[in-house]
Design a protein around this motif. Structure first.
Motif, PDB file in Angstrom:
ATOM      1  N   UNK A  99       0.801  -1.224   0.000  1.00 54.57           N
ATOM      2  CA  UNK A  99       0.000   0.000   0.000  1.00 54.57           C
ATOM      3  C   UNK A  99       0.835   1.276   0.000  1.00 54.57           C
ATOM      4  N   UNK A 100       2.091   1.200   0.370  1.00 53.59           N
ATOM      5  CA  UNK A 100       2.938   2.383   0.337  1.00 53.59           C
ATOM      6  C   UNK A 100       3.850   2.293  -0.867  1.00 53.59           C
ATOM      7  N   UNK A 101       3.790   3.284  -1.710  1.00 53.94           N
ATOM      8  CA  UNK A 101       4.627   3.358  -2.898  1.00 53.94           C
ATOM      9  C   UNK A 101       6.083   3.386  -2.461  1.00 53.94           C
ATOM     10  N   UNK A 102       6.887   2.483  -3.000  1.00 51.14           N
ATOM     11  CA  UNK A 102       8.298   2.397  -2.628  1.00 51.14           C
ATOM     12  C   UNK A 102       9.067   3.683  -2.858  1.00 51.14           C
ATOM     13  N   UNK A 103       8.613   4.495  -3.804  1.00 52.46           N
ATOM     14  CA  UNK A 103       9.282   5.771  -4.061  1.00 52.46           C
ATOM     15  C   UNK A 103       9.117   6.750  -2.911  1.00 52.46           C
ATOM     16  N   UNK A 104       8.139   6.500  -2.043  1.00 54.64           N
ATOM     17  CA  UNK A 104       7.869   7.421  -0.950  1.00 54.64           C
ATOM     18  C   UNK A 104       8.293   6.865   0.403  1.00 54.64           C
ATOM     19  N   UNK A 105       8.976   5.736   0.408  1.00 55.93           N
ATOM     20  CA  UNK A 105       9.392   5.121   1.671  1.00 55.93           C
ATOM     21  C   UNK A 105      10.340   6.047   2.430  1.00 55.93           C
ATOM     22  N   UNK A 106      10.237   5.982   3.745  1.00 53.16           N
ATOM     23  CA  UNK A 106      11.116   6.811   4.564  1.00 53.16           C
ATOM     24  C   UNK A 106      12.559   6.347   4.421  1.00 53.16           C
ATOM     25  N   UNK A 107      13.440   7.262   4.499  1.00 57.38           N
ATOM     26  CA  UNK A 107      14.858   6.975   4.421  1.00 57.38           C
ATOM     27  C   UNK A 107      15.332   6.483   5.790  1.00 57.38           C
ATOM     28  N   UNK A 108      15.578   5.170   5.903  1.00 57.82           N
ATOM     29  CA  UNK A 108      15.985   4.580   7.186  1.00 57.82           C
ATOM     30  C   UNK A 108      17.282   5.200   7.690  1.00 57.82           C
ATOM     31  N   UNK A 109      18.176   5.540   6.785  1.00 58.57           N
ATOM     32  CA  UNK A 109      19.440   6.170   7.190  1.00 58.57           C
ATOM     33  C   UNK A 109      19.210   7.517   7.861  1.00 58.57           C
ATOM     34  N   UNK A 110      18.262   8.276   7.339  1.00 57.01           N
ATOM     35  CA  UNK A 110      17.958   9.581   7.918  1.00 57.01           C
ATOM     36  C   UNK A 110      17.332   9.427   9.310  1.00 57.01           C
ATOM     37  N   UNK A 111      16.459   8.435   9.451  1.00 55.98           N
ATOM     38  CA  UNK A 111      15.842   8.191  10.757  1.00 55.98           C
ATOM     39  C   UNK A 111      16.906   7.770  11.775  1.00 55.98           C
ATOM     40  N   UNK A 112      17.838   6.906  11.355  1.00 57.54           N
ATOM     41  CA  UNK A 112      18.942   6.509  12.258  1.00 57.54           C
ATOM     42  C   UNK A 112      19.778   7.722  12.647  1.00 57.54           C
ATOM     43  N   UNK A 113      20.036   8.606  11.686  1.00 57.01           N
ATOM     44  CA  UNK A 113      20.808   9.819  11.968  1.00 57.01           C
ATOM     45  C   UNK A 113      20.108  10.663  13.030  1.00 57.01           C
ATOM     46  N   UNK A 114      18.807  10.881  12.861  1.00 58.88           N
ATOM     47  CA  UNK A 114      18.044  11.672  13.835  1.00 58.88           C
ATOM     48  C   UNK A 114      18.066  10.985  15.194  1.00 58.88           C
ATOM     49  N   UNK A 115      17.878   9.670  15.210  1.00 56.35           N
ATOM     50  CA  UNK A 115      17.846   8.932  16.477  1.00 56.35           C
ATOM     51  C   UNK A 115      19.163   9.042  17.222  1.00 56.35           C
ATOM     52  N   UNK A 116      20.265   9.204  16.504  1.00 56.07           N
ATOM     53  CA  UNK A 116      21.580   9.287  17.147  1.00 56.07           C
ATOM     54  C   UNK A 116      21.962  10.698  17.586  1.00 56.07           C
ATOM     55  N   UNK A 117      21.147  11.689  17.234  1.00 57.70           N
ATOM     56  CA  UNK A 117      21.399  13.048  17.709  1.00 57.70           C
ATOM     57  C   UNK A 117      21.158  13.110  19.217  1.00 57.70           C
ATOM     58  N   UNK A 118      21.772  14.083  19.920  1.00 66.91           N
ATOM     59  CA  UNK A 118      21.564  14.175  21.370  1.00 66.91           C
ATOM     60  C   UNK A 118      20.089  14.207  21.780  1.00 66.91           C
TER      61      UNK A 118
END
Length: 144
Positions: A99-118
């Motif tokens: 149901x979610x178009x693969x072109x619009x999938x969240x960037x897992x790398x970006x989420x990991x980057x945010x999660x690792x911020x203070x």
């Protein structure tokens, strides 16, 4: 491409993207979407899935967008995702398995980057909090 300088005229733009009057400008209302589903069914003789079933699936996956801070404004459907599903429905007489178009999938790398911020965990909590009235709260990225 717009060059924002003194001669382009773009330097006098006003941002309206969070004004209540324009909340539904970039989305699809439920009644509009239901009309599209009905047109597809009638135009292609599709009756295997009821309109109510199709609408429930679209509601579950694609509704809930609001482009303002006023939580009393109606939510709208994501048009890009709706048209992705409707194209598939029109061609195959069923909604897509994915149901979610693969072109619009969240960037897992970006989420990991945010999660690792203070303050990353707090940022992710704020993003997922549906009761927030401001997009990002008071969080600011760490400099440096």
């Amino acid at each position: 491409m717009v060059l924002s300088d003194m001669t382009s005229g773009y330097n006098v733009a006003t941002s309206i993207y969070l004004e209540e009057d324009f909340n539904a400008l970039c989305g699809i209302h439920e009644a509009e979407l239901q009309g599209l589903v009905q047109q597809i069914q009638q135009g292609h003789g599709l009756a295997e899935i009821s309109i109510a079933e199709v609408m429930e699936t679209l509601r579950r996956f694609y509704n809930g967008y609001r482009f303002c801070n006023d939580l009393t404004q109606a939510t709208v459907y994501n048009p890009t995702l709706c048209f992705y599903a409707l194209r598939h429905y029109q061609k195959k007489a069923q909604l897509p398995d994915q149901m979610l178009d693969g072109n619009l999938a969240m960037d897992a790398g970006r989420i990991r980057y945010i999660a690792n911020l203070p303050a990353g965990a707090a940022v992710i909590d704020q993003i997922l909090d549906e009761t927030r009235t401001t997009p990002y709260g008071n969080w600011k990225p760490a400099s440096g």
